[in-house]
Every structure is written in structure tokens, then in C-alpha cells.
Design a protein around this motif. Structure first.
Motif, short mmCIF file in Angstrom:
data_model
loop_
_atom_site.label_atom_id
_atom_site.label_comp_id
_atom_site.label_asym_id
_atom_site.label_seq_id
_atom_site.Cartn_x
_atom_site.Cartn_y
_atom_site.Cartn_z
N HIS A 52 59.18 85.44 31.67
CA HIS A 52 59.35 86.65 32.68
C HIS A 52 61.30 86.25 31.87
CE1 HIS A 52 55.62 86.68 34.36
NE2 HIS A 52 55.87 87.37 34.40
N HIS A 53 61.24 85.66 30.57
CA HIS A 53 62.40 86.19 30.02
C HIS A 53 63.53 84.92 30.93
CE1 HIS A 53 60.10 88.69 27.92
NE2 HIS A 53 59.89 89.22 28.04
N TYR A 54 63.38 84.56 30.97
CA TYR A 54 64.28 83.07 32.40
C TYR A 54 64.46 82.67 31.16
CZ TYR A 54 63.57 85.39 36.96
OH TYR A 54 63.70 85.99 37.36
N HIS A 55 65.81 81.71 30.82
CA HIS A 55 66.79 81.48 30.00
C HIS A 55 66.85 79.21 30.80
CE1 HIS A 55 68.81 83.81 28.04
NE2 HIS A 55 67.94 83.05 27.35
N PHE A 56 66.65 79.56 31.84
CA PHE A 56 66.17 78.05 32.47
C PHE A 56 65.48 78.63 33.93
CE2 PHE A 56 70.66 79.36 33.93
CZ PHE A 56 70.34 79.10 35.43
N VAL A 57 65.54 77.34 34.94
CA VAL A 57 64.62 77.31 36.39
C VAL A 57 64.77 76.61 36.91
CG1 VAL A 57 62.36 76.94 35.37
CG2 VAL A 57 62.34 77.78 37.79
N VAL A 58 64.57 75.92 37.93
CA VAL A 58 64.99 74.85 39.57
C VAL A 58 64.78 74.72 39.65
CG1 VAL A 58 66.50 73.80 40.60
CG2 VAL A 58 67.75 75.06 38.38
N LEU A 59 63.64 73.55 39.55
CA LEU A 59 62.48 73.47 40.41
C LEU A 59 63.27 72.73 41.83
CD1 LEU A 59 59.45 72.14 38.61
CD2 LEU A 59 60.00 74.55 39.29
N SER A 60 63.25 73.20 42.91
CA SER A 60 63.79 73.01 43.94
C SER A 60 62.82 72.61 45.51
CB SER A 60 64.87 74.27 45.16
OG SER A 60 63.93 75.59 45.50
N ASP A 61 61.75 72.21 45.15
CA ASP A 61 61.14 71.66 46.73
C ASP A 61 61.42 70.72 47.84
OD1 ASP A 61 58.04 72.41 45.70
OD2 ASP A 61 57.98 70.88 44.06
N HIS A 62 61.29 71.22 48.87
CA HIS A 62 62.01 70.50 50.15
C HIS A 62 62.10 69.32 50.43
CE1 HIS A 62 62.13 74.46 51.99
NE2 HIS A 62 61.24 74.41 51.19
N ASP A 63 62.90 68.68 50.57
CA ASP A 63 62.73 67.26 50.59
C ASP A 63 62.28 66.20 49.12
OD1 ASP A 63 64.99 67.42 52.41
OD2 ASP A 63 63.30 67.69 53.88
N LEU A 65 61.87 65.47 44.76
CA LEU A 65 62.60 65.69 43.40
C LEU A 65 61.34 66.26 42.94
CD1 LEU A 65 65.09 66.49 42.48
CD2 LEU A 65 64.99 63.62 41.56
N THR A 66 61.19 66.80 42.09
CA THR A 66 59.98 67.23 41.66
C THR A 66 59.97 66.71 39.98
OG1 THR A 66 58.84 69.17 42.52
CG2 THR A 66 58.48 68.94 40.19
N PRO A 67 59.76 65.66 39.57
CA PRO A 67 59.73 65.21 38.19
C PRO A 67 60.00 66.42 36.70
CG PRO A 67 57.91 63.98 38.72
CD PRO A 67 58.33 64.54 39.71
N VAL A 68 60.43 66.79 36.14
CA VAL A 68 61.29 67.74 35.11
C VAL A 68 60.66 67.14 33.39
CG1 VAL A 68 62.07 69.23 35.93
CG2 VAL A 68 63.87 67.47 34.86
N ASP A 69 61.01 65.57 33.59
CA ASP A 69 60.80 65.45 31.80
C ASP A 69 59.21 65.29 31.16
OD1 ASP A 69 63.18 64.39 32.25
OD2 ASP A 69 62.59 62.55 32.19
N GLY A 70 58.28 65.31 32.14
CA GLY A 70 57.34 66.05 31.49
C GLY A 70 56.93 67.48 31.56
N LEU A 71 57.62 68.11 31.78
CA LEU A 71 57.43 69.98 31.97
C LEU A 71 58.36 69.96 30.47
CD1 LEU A 71 57.97 70.41 35.71
CD2 LEU A 71 56.45 70.79 34.17
N ASN A 72 59.52 69.89 30.58
CA ASN A 72 60.35 69.85 29.69
C ASN A 72 59.63 69.60 28.33
OD1 ASN A 72 62.99 71.05 30.37
ND2 ASN A 72 63.93 69.15 31.62
N ALA A 73 58.87 68.22 28.49
CA ALA A 73 58.43 67.70 27.27
C ALA A 73 57.78 69.38 25.83
CB ALA A 73 57.65 66.64 27.27
N VAL A 74 56.89 70.38 27.20
CA VAL A 74 56.15 71.20 27.02
C VAL A 74 56.38 72.40 27.38
CG1 VAL A 74 53.75 72.54 27.68
CG2 VAL A 74 53.91 69.91 28.56
N PHE A 75 57.04 72.61 27.53
CA PHE A 75 58.04 74.13 27.99
C PHE A 75 59.81 73.88 26.74
CE2 PHE A 75 54.81 73.52 31.21
CZ PHE A 75 53.53 74.97 31.31
#
Ligand SMILES: [Zn+2]
Ligand SMILES: [Zn+2]
Length: 326
Positions: A52-63, A65-75
């Protein structure tokens, strides 16, 4: 002497080049996954923003930290899309929700607690900074938890002036100010504080409706030299961004003398029109400009000037406060 002049010119040129290279990046800093109370897995959430044409998103789960390295490897794609780590530090005071996002934190930050709301906000923000992140306070009117006085006393530099969750009372009511009125109160108390629009999205599956906390409702446009966590965080931290629920600026420039905005001129009978309000101390409207190139010349007596741009279809953009020199 010659050398220092050369250095000065080189500095000017490089500052100019940096400004010229800066681009606007669209991002949402507040989103949940199944790692807290969201309804979808992190990859589903990230895919929604990328598609949906975003350049970045912050995953901000309650208390947590959702890991992002694996997600960045894909997306992730250079200059096109990036996932940033984050957390919603979910504190409370006498039953009232005291929530604060840490963008770019290296590790989960436990709620720090405290004996009063300003102290809790200060302690949580400090813990986010210590973990390498940049904090912003969430939804002041959720649970009618936070007042302008408490936010001002906390020394916060960023807070949500608009949040897409249906239960957070953006508009105020019953004698309580809207989040935007809270912004003017904090600014009018002489504090520098930037206004953030976010989704606070929880619901990515099933029907999208006004009663759901769906994505795509509020975001920021950050002016940064590149799409890296360091550049985005630095630009956000210094207030080089605007907030939006749908109005996109063609340009936004501030000089010592004035603010100049350019709005998109669409053609055809469905083309939207705009009203731009330049707002100052105590929320006073200093000027209304209905053109596609609204501008405001500083008088030098304003404490601050910010713009609220309304489209004829209800979408809004908010630029950050400027503090003119006397
Ligand atoms: Zn919250
Ligand atoms: Zn949230």
C-alpha cells in the motif's frame, strides 16, 4: 582565512546537496501483530504496508520486540521499503493507560512505572533512548488518560495528535480537548513538541470497517536523505516530517521569512480543493489560505506557526511547528 572561507563554502554546498537529495518517505510508526493484540502475523502486517505504497513500517507490539531481520530479508528493498523494530511501552497509572512507542529500540523496554504520569512518561522515554530508540507518546485521550499539563511536564518531544484506532477519542468532547488542542496547549506553554499521526492498526484480516482498527488511516511523511533506520530516526527526532490522513504535499519549505507549501493540482471534476490554516499560540488561526500554494510570512511576534491543510474530502495534513526568530 582563505582556507576557512573555503571550508565554509564547502559546508554550505554539502548542506545544500544534502537538502537537495532528501526525499519524502511515507511510514507508519504504530502497528500491532499477533505478538501482542493484533490479529495477524508479522509477515501479513508487513506485506500490507509494502503493498500500500508505504516506505517503512514500525512494528510496535505491547511490551515486546518483534524481530525484523527475517522480515527485512524477505520484504526490504533499497530505497523502497524497510521494516523498523519498535515497541509500545505499555505503562499505566491508577488504571489509566500511559503508552509510549519506542521506534528503533535494540531490545524490549519494560514499563518503568513511577508515582505520577509526567514521571512515568519521562522514565519510559529515557529508557527508550537508552535502548537506541526515539520515543513518541500515544493517544492522549485513550481512557482520557493524559492532559496537556502532564505532557508538557514530561518534556516529551513527540506525541500522537491523530491515531486511527476507533476508541481513542481524537476529537475530545464533554469539555476535554481534542488531541490537536492538547498540542496547541503544550506548544503555547513554550514546549517544542511534534505531532504524529499513526494507524495503531490491530486488524488486517476480515472486513475493514470504521469499528475496526484497520491500517492505512494515519501516517507520517519523513524528509530524509535515504531510507535507513539511522536517517529516518534522525529526521523524525528533529521534526523533519509532517503527519497526514490523506493529504500529500507537493512541497514544504521554511525559510527565515516564511512557510511555503505546494498542494497537488489535480484536473477534472473530482479534483479536491483545499483550505490551509496557519495556526499559532493558543490555537489561534493566523491566516487562512484557500490556494494551491499557501504561504505565511512571519511577523516575528508569533510563538510558533504550524499549518493544518484540509482537503474537501475530509483528509488532513499537519506540518510541524516553526518558531520564528524575533
Ligand atoms: Zn496504546
Ligand atoms: Zn497500540
Amino acid at each position: 582565512m582563505r582556507r576557512s572561507l573555503f571550508c565554509f563554502l564547502a559546508m554550505l554546498l554539502s548542506a545544500h546537496a544534502a537538502a537537495a537529495q532528501a526525499r519524502w518517505f511515507r511510514g507508519n510508526t504504530h502497528t500491532h501483530t499477533i505478538n501482542s493484540d493484533g490479529d495477524s502475523a508479522p509477515d501479513t502486517v508487513v506485506r500490507w504496508y509494502r503493498e500500500h505504497h508505504y516506505h517503512f513500517v514500525v512494528l510496535s507490539d505491547h511490551d515486546s520486540l518483534t524481530p525484523v531481520d527475517g522480515l527485512n530479508a524477505v520484504f526490504a528493498a533499497p530505497g523502497k521499503f524497510l521494516v523498523l523494530p519498535g515497541e509500545e511501552v505499555t505503562d499505566r497509572f491508577e488504571g489509566a493507560p500511559v503508552h509510549l512507542i519506542g521506534i528503533g529500540v535494540r531490545e524490549a523496554v519494560p514499563p518503568q512505572g513511577g508515582t505520577a504520569i509526567p514521571e512515568i512518561l519521562t522514565r519510559d522515554a529515557r529508557a527508550v533512548r537508552a535502548a537506541g530508540g526515539v520515543p513518541h507518546i500515544n493517544h492522549p485521550n485513550f481512557g482520557w488518560a493524559l492532559t496537556a499539563g502532564q505532557i508538557a511536564a514530561s518534556g516529551a518531544r513527540h506525541f500522537e495528535i491523530w491515531n486511527g484506532h476507533p476508541l481513542i477519542n481524537n476529537h475530545g468532547g464533554g469539555g476535554s480537548p481534542s488531541a490537536e488542542e492538547i498540542w496547541d496547549k503544550v506548544l503555547s506553554a513554550g514546549r517544542v513538541i511534534f505531532g504524529v499521526a499513526t494507524d495503531d492498526a490491530h486488524h488486517f484480516s476480515g472486513e475493514f470497517s470504521a469499528a475496526q482498527a484497520n491500517p492505512g488511516r494515519g501516517w507520517i511523511m519523513v524528509r530524509a536523505t535515504d531510507l535507513s533506520a539511522a536517517a529516518l530516526l534522525a529526521a523524525f527526532d528533529r521534526g523533519d516530517f509532517y503527519s497526514s490522513t490523506g493529504v500529500e504535499l507537493k512541497s514544504y519549505e521554511v525559510s527565515d521569512r516564511e512557510i511555503r507549501i505546494e498542494l497537488p493540482r489535480e484536473i477534472g471534476y473530482t479534483a479536491p480543493r483545499y483550505r490551509t490554516f496557519f495556526i499559532g499560540k493558543d490555537g489561534a488561526v493566523l491566516k487562512q489560505d484557500n490556494s494551491f500554494a499557501p504561504s505565511y510570512q512571519f511577523q516575528g511576534t508569533e510563538l510558533y506557526v504550524r499549518a493544518r491543510i484540509e482537503s474537501s474530502n475530509g483528509a488532513i495534513a499537519w506540518t510541524q511547528p516553526v518558531f520564528p526568530k524575533k
